[in-house]
Enzyme design. Sequence first.
Site: not given
Length: 409
Positions: A10, A89, A178, A239, A384
């Site tokens: 990743n 990823r 996601h 965010r 993941e």
Amino acid sequence: MHKQLILVINCGSSSLKFSLINPTNSQTLLTGLAEQLFSEDASIKIKLENQTITKDILAPHNHKLGIELLVEELQQLGYDQQIFAIGHRVVHGGEKYNLPTLITEEVKNTISELSRLAPLHNPANLTGIEACEAVFQNLPQVAIFDTAFHQSLPEKAFVYGLPYSFYQEHSIRRYGFHGTSHYFVASQAADILNKPLEECNLISAHLGNGCSVTAIKNGKSVDTSLGFTPNEGVMMGTRSGDVDSGIIYYLVNQLGYSIEDVNKVLNSKSGLLGVSGISNDCRTLEESITNKPNCRATLALNVFTYRIAKTIASFSASLTALDALVFTGGIGENSMLVRTMIVSHLSLLNFHLDEEKNKSARFGATGIISTNTARPCFVIPTNEEFVIAQQTQHLLTNLKDTANNLGAN
Ligand code: ADP
């Protein structure tokens, strides 16, 4: 020697996370992180079961050198010859990729072309792919896209109320992110519910530094809160999530913000950090509340959890049945306070938490946290990396079987 390990990569712009996984028995043999790449402080940490190896990455401090140091360690441990493939990823697959994809020159070009939609992520993902190519040469590499699971969204969920030409000509639509995490927890929830994923109707809340909620109908994503960018929907660590778009006009026109400043405020200075004025870290906010209950940390968590609950409730419009609500991500997996605050707004959907069960399902534990008479609510730690390893292995096995069958015909 039978090769069965998958190296999962990743890659961020200045970091590289990796795991070495045996997808057949879901064992993780090592994990690690190369950080502060392109600076003199670049280093790599490799975590094994009972030790951590740390090394400096020398000039030019880049991803490729990080991977070379990883390979040295893999050689010492005798794992290098057991690696079957590399799974990456990749954040944005646009509308082109809804499945794991074998990386070829053409796929690399498309990932690069899609950088216009994910300018911070896709170029970094590509750097990781190219660094692995240089170091591992002939090993197959597979891309697992973060947007792929959401490619099943119906048009009514992905088209914005904007001129349709924006979608047709500029690809402006909801993509969602996601996806790998939502898919993983949905398949784990199916196991708990003891029925096939294709028969499961769920709402999953991935709450980490980035947060998203997804509606899953018959095992497929039918709506999700992140949109064209990872700043739509619920409020997150730094965010804002949804804001009235008129605020942007006001900031620029009345308060003299540049559009770059606006982007920075919305992505890096808002959310839990912006409202609390203390931190984007949920743990820090929970600690400040313990010491001082009425501080702005309380307000930040009130806004955060209320907005998540509203999104969860709104997704009842996307479903015709609902088997369970699932919490995952660093906050979803660990914060009993946040889970309690969210679920307190959801009694109309018959969600009620059992305090003791909620307390127990933390720090990596999977659990059912609802009361016996309420609609089920699960905590499921995401993984993941495991999905990436498993999907990489499946794809390559299928490609090999297809090639063998063609050869036999
Ligand atoms: P990322 O999105 O970067 O992968 P994570 O999924 O690791 O992030 O989630 C990070 C968030 O999880 C942080 O806000 C952190 O405070 C929160 N978190 C981790 N452990 C706990 C805990 N024990 N209690 C409350 N929040 C926690």
